[in-house]
Motif scaffolding. Sequence first.
Motif, PDB file in Angstrom:
ATOM      1  N   SER A   1      37.925  45.448  36.195  1.00  0.00           N
ATOM      2  CA  SER A   1      38.621  45.456  37.520  1.00  0.00           C
ATOM      3  C   SER A   1      39.018  46.959  37.897  1.00  0.00           C
ATOM      4  O   SER A   1      39.704  47.048  38.804  1.00  0.00           O
ATOM      5  CB  SER A   1      39.890  44.561  37.263  1.00  0.00           C
TER       6      SER A   1
ATOM      7  N   LEU B   1      34.965  36.452  43.877  1.00  0.00           N
ATOM      8  CA  LEU B   1      35.410  37.951  43.566  1.00  0.00           C
ATOM      9  C   LEU B   1      36.670  37.959  42.761  1.00  0.00           C
ATOM     10  O   LEU B   1      36.543  38.759  41.725  1.00  0.00           O
ATOM     11  CB  LEU B   1      36.026  38.343  44.890  1.00  0.00           C
ATOM     12  N   PRO B   2      37.693  36.943  42.396  1.00  0.00           N
ATOM     13  CA  PRO B   2      38.754  37.158  41.349  1.00  0.00           C
ATOM     14  C   PRO B   2      37.808  37.232  39.965  1.00  0.00           C
ATOM     15  O   PRO B   2      38.265  37.849  39.157  1.00  0.00           O
ATOM     16  CB  PRO B   2      39.529  36.189  41.531  1.00  0.00           C
ATOM     17  N   ARG B   3      36.953  36.179  39.846  1.00  0.00           N
ATOM     18  CA  ARG B   3      36.462  36.165  38.682  1.00  0.00           C
ATOM     19  C   ARG B   3      35.348  37.189  38.303  1.00  0.00           C
ATOM     20  O   ARG B   3      35.250  37.642  36.982  1.00  0.00           O
ATOM     21  CB  ARG B   3      35.749  34.839  38.560  1.00  0.00           C
TER      22      ARG B   3
ATOM     23  N   TYR C   1      29.490  42.020  43.265  1.00  0.00           N
ATOM     24  CA  TYR C   1      30.881  42.068  43.595  1.00  0.00           C
ATOM     25  C   TYR C   1      30.701  42.897  45.043  1.00  0.00           C
ATOM     26  O   TYR C   1      31.406  42.482  46.198  1.00  0.00           O
ATOM     27  CB  TYR C   1      31.658  43.001  42.667  1.00  0.00           C
TER      28      TYR C   1
ATOM     29  N   GLN D   1      34.590  34.602  48.985  1.00  0.00           N
ATOM     30  CA  GLN D   1      35.024  35.596  48.279  1.00  0.00           C
ATOM     31  C   GLN D   1      36.276  34.876  47.529  1.00  0.00           C
ATOM     32  O   GLN D   1      36.434  35.475  46.278  1.00  0.00           O
ATOM     33  CB  GLN D   1      35.695  36.534  49.390  1.00  0.00           C
ATOM     34  N   ALA D   2      36.850  34.084  47.905  1.00  0.00           N
ATOM     35  CA  ALA D   2      37.821  33.407  47.261  1.00  0.00           C
ATOM     36  C   ALA D   2      37.092  32.949  45.820  1.00  0.00           C
ATOM     37  O   ALA D   2      38.077  32.955  44.784  1.00  0.00           O
ATOM     38  CB  ALA D   2      38.635  32.234  48.068  1.00  0.00           C
TER      39      ALA D   2
ATOM     40  N   HIS E   1      31.837  41.207  48.545  1.00  0.00           N
ATOM     41  CA  HIS E   1      33.117  41.954  49.246  1.00  0.00           C
ATOM     42  C   HIS E   1      32.617  42.290  50.721  1.00  0.00           C
ATOM     43  O   HIS E   1      33.477  42.067  51.392  1.00  0.00           O
ATOM     44  CB  HIS E   1      33.204  43.191  48.248  1.00  0.00           C
TER      45      HIS E   1
ATOM     46  N   CYS F   1      38.200  47.799  41.486  1.00  0.00           N
ATOM     47  CA  CYS F   1      38.078  46.384  42.194  1.00  0.00           C
ATOM     48  C   CYS F   1      39.251  46.419  43.249  1.00  0.00           C
ATOM     49  O   CYS F   1      40.505  46.704  43.219  1.00  0.00           O
ATOM     50  CB  CYS F   1      37.695  45.338  41.518  1.00  0.00           C
ATOM     51  N   ASP F   2      39.215  45.561  44.206  1.00  0.00           N
ATOM     52  CA  ASP F   2      39.799  45.634  45.450  1.00  0.00           C
ATOM     53  C   ASP F   2      41.271  44.687  44.934  1.00  0.00           C
ATOM     54  O   ASP F   2      41.349  43.511  44.012  1.00  0.00           O
ATOM     55  CB  ASP F   2      39.396  44.673  46.481  1.00  0.00           C
TER      56      ASP F   2
ATOM     57  N   THR G   1      36.011  40.285  39.400  1.00  0.00           N
ATOM     58  CA  THR G   1      36.933  41.441  39.335  1.00  0.00           C
ATOM     59  C   THR G   1      37.530  41.199  37.866  1.00  0.00           C
ATOM     60  O   THR G   1      37.720  42.303  37.112  1.00  0.00           O
ATOM     61  CB  THR G   1      38.161  41.170  40.219  1.00  0.00           C
TER      62      THR G   1
ATOM     63  N   TYR H   1      41.758  40.831  45.213  1.00  0.00           N
ATOM     64  CA  TYR H   1      41.206  39.948  44.143  1.00  0.00           C
ATOM     65  C   TYR H   1      41.644  40.111  42.815  1.00  0.00           C
ATOM     66  O   TYR H   1      40.861  39.913  41.936  1.00  0.00           O
ATOM     67  CB  TYR H   1      39.821  39.855  44.516  1.00  0.00           C
TER      68      TYR H   1
END
Lengths: 596, 596
Positions: A95, A153-155, A137, A149-150, A141, A98-99, A157, A102
């Motif tokens: 991460s 992206l978290p996974r 990603y 994205q929901a 993104h 990463c943003d 990240t 997320y």
Amino acid sequence: MPQYTPPLRDMQFVLHELIDVTTAFKAMPAHAEVDVDTVNAVLEEGGKFAAGVVFPLNQSGDAEGCTRDPATHAVRAPAGYKQAYAQYVEGGWASLSCDPAYGGQGLPQVVNQCFYEMLNSANQAWTMYPGLSHGAYEALHAHGTPEQQATYLPRLTSGEWTGSMCLTEPHCGTDLGLLRTKAEPLADGSYAITGNKIFISAGEHDLAANIVHLVLARLPGAPEGSKGISLFVVPKFNVNADGSLGARNGIWCGGLEHKMGIHGNATAQLVLDGAVGTLVGEPHKGLAAMFVMMNAARLGVGMQSLGLTEVAYQNAVAYAKDRIQMRALTGPKALDKPADPIIVHPDVRKMLLTARAYAEGGRALCVHTALMLDQELSHPDEAVRRASADEVALLTPIVKAFLTDNGWIATSHCLQVFGGHGYIREWGMEQYVRDARINMIYEGTNTIQSLDLLGRKVLADNGRKLKAFGRRVADLIDEEGVREDMQEFINPLADLGDKVNKLTTELGFKAMGNADEVGGAAVDYLRVVGHLVFAYFWARMARIALDQQGSGDPFYTAKLHTARFYFAKLLPETASLIRTARAGVAPLMAMDESMF
Amino acid sequence: MPQYTPPLRDMQFVLHELIDVTTAFKAMPAHAEVDVDTVNAVLEEGGKFAAGVVFPLNQSGDAEGCTRDPATHAVRAPAGYKQAYAQYVEGGWASLSCDPAYGGQGLPQVVNQCFYEMLNSANQAWTMYPGLSHGAYEALHAHGTPEQQATYLPRLTSGEWTGSMCLTEPHCGTDLGLLRTKAEPLADGSYAITGNKIFISAGEHDLAANIVHLVLARLPGAPEGSKGISLFVVPKFNVNADGSLGARNGIWCGGLEHKMGIHGNATAQLVLDGAVGTLVGEPHKGLAAMFVMMNAARLGVGMQSLGLTEVAYQNAVAYAKDRIQMRALTGPKALDKPADPIIVHPDVRKMLLTARAYAEGGRALCVHTALMLDQELSHPDEAVRRASADEVALLTPIVKAFLTDNGWIATSHCLQVFGGHGYIREWGMEQYVRDARINMIYEGTNTIQSLDLLGRKVLADNGRKLKAFGRRVADLIDEEGVREDMQEFINPLADLGDKVNKLTTELGFKAMGNADEVGGAAVDYLRVVGHLVFAYFWARMARIALDQQGSGDPFYTAKLHTARFYFAKLLPETASLIRTARAGVAPLMAMDESMF
């Protein structure tokens, strides 16, 4: 057994003394708080992870390779890879840049790129597993729907899931316009995707719970060629509304390639059999979305060869100091030994210094390019964002092709320093050469990079981007040209700058008469411009080193000697390249195909 | 799957039209009867053997490698190698250029070298088994006692037994003066030899009933360094007085190396534990006797890379004509196809033509050098023998280093033509690159070759040998310089000739001041002289091709285009090499060892 020490001192020199990234960060609200200590601390820890966890798996992973179970199509990475990846996730390394939206740490790309240099030195094959996730990603993104994205992206990240880029098919690599994989719309707005993909790096493995495949395919009735390609996200396991993993999706590994190198990375043939995916971005605009991944990947490939150049150099130096063989031509040096360490021999030093100058010059270029990428992404001033994006666009093919060609030359030289032992697997040098070879091919061959540079980035742009970089060169010449002790660097830089301008103009005129002239000169041209860029950074590094000669720190003395070596022994390659570029395309095209 | 067609037409061109070997044979009583038809018939049959018997074992041998039984220390070559070797012996191929006094066919070296080019194209690893026998044969033929000759030469000639060269030890490769293997005199005049040898190609295997090891070792009380080394012949099985095999001798394979390439050849660690051998030549003069083997081996190594360059070229051409990808920059060419064959792209052609020009130029050089070797061995006029020997001495390091560097460049280019497929084992291209890499190392690294050329063959000789070759160049310029259509070849040749003379003089002066200047410039210098030699042969080939332009035979058109390509795109490398050679050794030596 090979060894690896993260080159933290040189990274700090490039980051803080040469480029001064943290001053640049201050202009970017997202990174304004990232100070020297933070950067150094992250890289110090990152270096420990690379050298301590990933590096020990490099030779064993090469020897073992990946295995596929023909019954389940499951792929197992070499022993230890999965555990190292778990440590990577746990340490939060996935991460880094990463943003925060997320779950990312939001650090600049510069920091992540330096971390990746070390990972690549430690183990290129392993590093490709997390490395490919960055492209997925970036694509999601930039172009994903809020829902995509929901979901993904978290996974990505966190690193819980990895990504892949599914572009190539058996009959098309460079020419994606030929691709045949089809996407049929389903009632729920998703698509059933069917086709065959090959050469999918990290396309199947056991490191992560899910793989987020970014797949190029054609919609029904799509225009022919590259204007009819769409991008889809196709997870290995479908994802339920609550984020939990659902059924296995119809994307299977049909086989693994047996390759020259990067054995530890699974290069998968993927069979998509009605795999369910969702559209990323607009229909038929997949190539544009794909290029978001591709540009990130191309910088990443340059970083791979930078990493290999550095680690090969370190090992060749250690061997050259240890191995005794023959006396120096000028008489014995190690009188207490039956022969001298081979580092006394001029050509051994030439091979070592070639690798060193390419590594250190490459590091400067990569850090600079990554900072431009940060400015492109995060600078508040649109003019700066645009100028930075232009510079990234110009430098990307140079980072990819110049650094990977240099990596091939450098790793081969470092192997040669070992004599016969370099050819033997246990010493580890031949693996660096084998691994380095793919970097000249994938994510666009180096020929494609050269066409991108000369055709698209320079000529189609009327030289605007090149002129912007030329202003950097001119400013340096203006600033330092008055210093007597900088003449040895500034004069050849200025000379090469003039020659690049003339060559560019000449090739532009020729190309108007015959488009093939671009293809005939592009590879030579890219190396010439690559040397211009390196000469620019080496001149700047030399200036800092000169200013520090009173400090007594041998780091700066070494830097100055390496700069002098670069100007004396590597830059002159441009003399030949300019001649062969100017020799034109006729000697290539005159022979009829049937006579080959 | 790779393919291979023996390049008989081009060999015939070089042998009969360019060099005219059979006219030269007429001056040598031993070869006076060898006419064009004989040469062509032998090579045609040889090509069938190479392509039909040896080539099909190349990929399988690479994949399988050699295996050693830890209990018996016996080594098994890959499947099919033994049977192919039996066919080789049965076909009389081992005896082609051997002395009729020992059952040989007495054909010129030229013929055998061309045969070996084809064997190496077909399978370098396999070819090293018979190939190493030639060195042992040459050493015993030149320096063996009548008894040694009677015992070993007939069996080496027939191929019933093979040979090996046991030089390298773990702590010494280049620097044989450091070697430790000991030879203790026994009562019967033989010696008990004890020590460890490594990197012994074809050092243990199951292809032949016996292996004739030529072993360097020290006698008791021998002077230190290279002046205290003696050469011994040590058979794997002792030989009884009646020629039958006796007891197993104390020379065992302690292990096999795992290598980057040439997997099909057993690279053995050999343990000598009181192995019984007999002295070859004079005590302490082993290095001189060894150099008889070594010089033959160095020409053989150049021939290995020539063979790999040719076969890689053939396969890359086939792929470039077949693979369709993108349209030509000048517009579609294959309108019936969705894309053009990649041979329309200028840079693909550049990669192909680079391999082609290096193969054809290398073939000309190798045939010329082999004819000089025949004259050295068989010409009745002592002055001709001496002049030919000088030319062989001058050209040997060029054949070894220039051709193997070119082979590395060419095989890598040919891999690149395949894009991602070049990196995949099944296509066979990456094996050519891996196999080619060893040729730059063994039998004296290419750095050692360059020191041999510049230091020993040129400077220590006051340029005498180089001037003799210079007279060939000058004669050609005198003869052809008046032809308008030869200007494009003669002018750059004359220019490079002048530059070589100046560079040689300059380096000679520098070397008087600092011996390291030789080491700093030698590698660049060798490539410059290599290009001079290639430019000379390419100019001669162009002249023949020009004269045949009316014949309508496309062979000559292709030859002319390839010559033009060579002068336009490869020769200009000398511009950079001369600059870096002239830049001197200071940029290499300035940095303290501790700063690396």
